[in-house]
Design a protein around this motif. Structure first.
Motif, PDB file in Angstrom:
ATOM      1  N   ASP A   6      34.759 -41.415  -3.764  1.00 57.14           N
ATOM      2  CA  ASP A   6      34.974 -40.610  -4.964  1.00 57.14           C
ATOM      3  C   ASP A   6      34.376 -39.241  -4.681  1.00 57.14           C
ATOM      4  N   PHE A   7      35.222 -38.277  -4.384  1.00 56.12           N
ATOM      5  CA  PHE A   7      34.784 -36.944  -3.968  1.00 56.12           C
ATOM      6  C   PHE A   7      34.042 -36.220  -5.085  1.00 56.12           C
ATOM      7  N   ASP A   8      34.664 -36.132  -6.262  1.00 59.53           N
ATOM      8  CA  ASP A   8      34.076 -35.398  -7.387  1.00 59.53           C
ATOM      9  C   ASP A   8      32.833 -36.102  -7.901  1.00 59.53           C
ATOM     10  N   ASP A   9      31.736 -35.391  -7.861  1.00 58.55           N
ATOM     11  CA  ASP A   9      30.459 -35.836  -8.405  1.00 58.55           C
ATOM     12  C   ASP A   9      29.846 -37.041  -7.690  1.00 58.55           C
ATOM     13  N   THR A  10      30.403 -37.431  -6.550  1.00 54.35           N
ATOM     14  CA  THR A  10      29.763 -38.424  -5.704  1.00 54.35           C
ATOM     15  C   THR A  10      29.345 -37.756  -4.405  1.00 54.35           C
ATOM     16  N   LEU A  11      30.314 -37.240  -3.678  1.00 57.67           N
ATOM     17  CA  LEU A  11      30.009 -36.525  -2.437  1.00 57.67           C
ATOM     18  C   LEU A  11      29.724 -35.053  -2.699  1.00 57.67           C
ATOM     19  N   VAL A  12      30.304 -34.531  -3.742  1.00 58.27           N
ATOM     20  CA  VAL A  12      30.163 -33.114  -4.076  1.00 58.27           C
ATOM     21  C   VAL A  12      29.825 -32.983  -5.558  1.00 58.27           C
ATOM     22  N   ASP A  13      28.912 -32.095  -5.864  1.00 59.75           N
ATOM     23  CA  ASP A  13      28.599 -31.784  -7.257  1.00 59.75           C
ATOM     24  C   ASP A  13      29.693 -30.843  -7.749  1.00 59.75           C
ATOM     25  N   PHE A  14      30.768 -31.429  -8.298  1.00 62.48           N
ATOM     26  CA  PHE A  14      31.928 -30.625  -8.668  1.00 62.48           C
ATOM     27  C   PHE A  14      31.590 -29.616  -9.755  1.00 62.48           C
ATOM     28  N   GLU A  15      30.757 -29.988 -10.697  1.00 65.18           N
ATOM     29  CA  GLU A  15      30.412 -29.060 -11.777  1.00 65.18           C
ATOM     30  C   GLU A  15      29.737 -27.807 -11.220  1.00 65.18           C
ATOM     31  N   ALA A  16      28.818 -27.980 -10.292  1.00 60.94           N
ATOM     32  CA  ALA A  16      28.151 -26.823  -9.678  1.00 60.94           C
ATOM     33  C   ALA A  16      29.142 -26.002  -8.853  1.00 60.94           C
ATOM     34  N   ALA A  17      30.024 -26.679  -8.133  1.00 53.63           N
ATOM     35  CA  ALA A  17      31.022 -25.980  -7.325  1.00 53.63           C
ATOM     36  C   ALA A  17      31.994 -25.207  -8.213  1.00 53.63           C
ATOM     37  N   GLU A  18      32.407 -25.801  -9.317  1.00 57.68           N
ATOM     38  CA  GLU A  18      33.322 -25.141 -10.245  1.00 57.68           C
ATOM     39  C   GLU A  18      32.654 -23.917 -10.876  1.00 57.68           C
ATOM     40  N   THR A  19      31.410 -24.057 -11.255  1.00 54.91           N
ATOM     41  CA  THR A  19      30.674 -22.930 -11.841  1.00 54.91           C
ATOM     42  C   THR A  19      30.567 -21.789 -10.840  1.00 54.91           C
ATOM     43  N   TYR A  20      30.185 -22.113  -9.621  1.00 50.08           N
ATOM     44  CA  TYR A  20      30.067 -21.106  -8.567  1.00 50.08           C
ATOM     45  C   TYR A  20      31.413 -20.399  -8.344  1.00 50.08           C
ATOM     46  N   ALA A  21      32.481 -21.177  -8.217  1.00 49.46           N
ATOM     47  CA  ALA A  21      33.806 -20.614  -7.964  1.00 49.46           C
ATOM     48  C   ALA A  21      34.259 -19.718  -9.113  1.00 49.46           C
ATOM     49  N   PHE A  22      33.970 -20.122 -10.342  1.00 47.89           N
ATOM     50  CA  PHE A  22      34.346 -19.313 -11.503  1.00 47.89           C
ATOM     51  C   PHE A  22      33.678 -17.942 -11.443  1.00 47.89           C
ATOM     52  N   TYR A  23      32.362 -17.937 -11.234  1.00 48.30           N
ATOM     53  CA  TYR A  23      31.644 -16.659 -11.223  1.00 48.30           C
ATOM     54  C   TYR A  23      32.065 -15.774 -10.046  1.00 48.30           C
ATOM     55  N   LYS A  24      32.357 -16.368  -8.904  1.00 53.23           N
ATOM     56  CA  LYS A  24      32.846 -15.576  -7.764  1.00 53.23           C
ATOM     57  C   LYS A  24      34.225 -15.000  -8.074  1.00 53.23           C
TER      58      LYS A  24
END
Length: 95
Positions: A9-27
């Motif tokens: 399960d990639f989202d929120d298991t291997l990767v913190d998707f919420e943090a990645a989404e937040t970072y991508a949004f601000y960039k």
């Protein structure tokens, strides 16, 4: 030895998707010289969720979701952008 399949399960298991989404949004918004606040990110999250719900109901195509979510977000601030470009920037930063 018999080969098998392992599923992750990639989202929120291997990767913190919420943090990645937040970072991508601000960039992505930085690319448009938009100084977004946490409230702006919350608004984007609502717009994004609504677009994916509309996709699940068959009201939007995936391509429409991917571009229109950014167009709708920026239109709220009277800023007109190319949604395909914003999606490209966002997904590159997400990666």
């Amino acid at each position: 030895m018999k080969e098998g399949t392992i599923l992750f399960d990639f989202d929120d298991t291997l990767v913190d998707f919420e943090a990645a989404e937040t970072y991508a949004f601000y960039k992505m918004v930085d690319h448009y010289d938009f100084d977004a606040s946490p409230q702006d990110f919350n608004y984007f999250t609502k717009v994004n969720q609504q677009h994916w719900q509309d996709f699940q109901k068959g009201e939007l195509t995936k391509e429409e979701v991917l571009s229109q979510r950014f167009e709708r977000f920026f239109e709220n601030y009277n800023i007109h952008i190319d949604g395909h470009e914003a999606d490209y920037i966002f997904r590159n930063e997400l990666a």
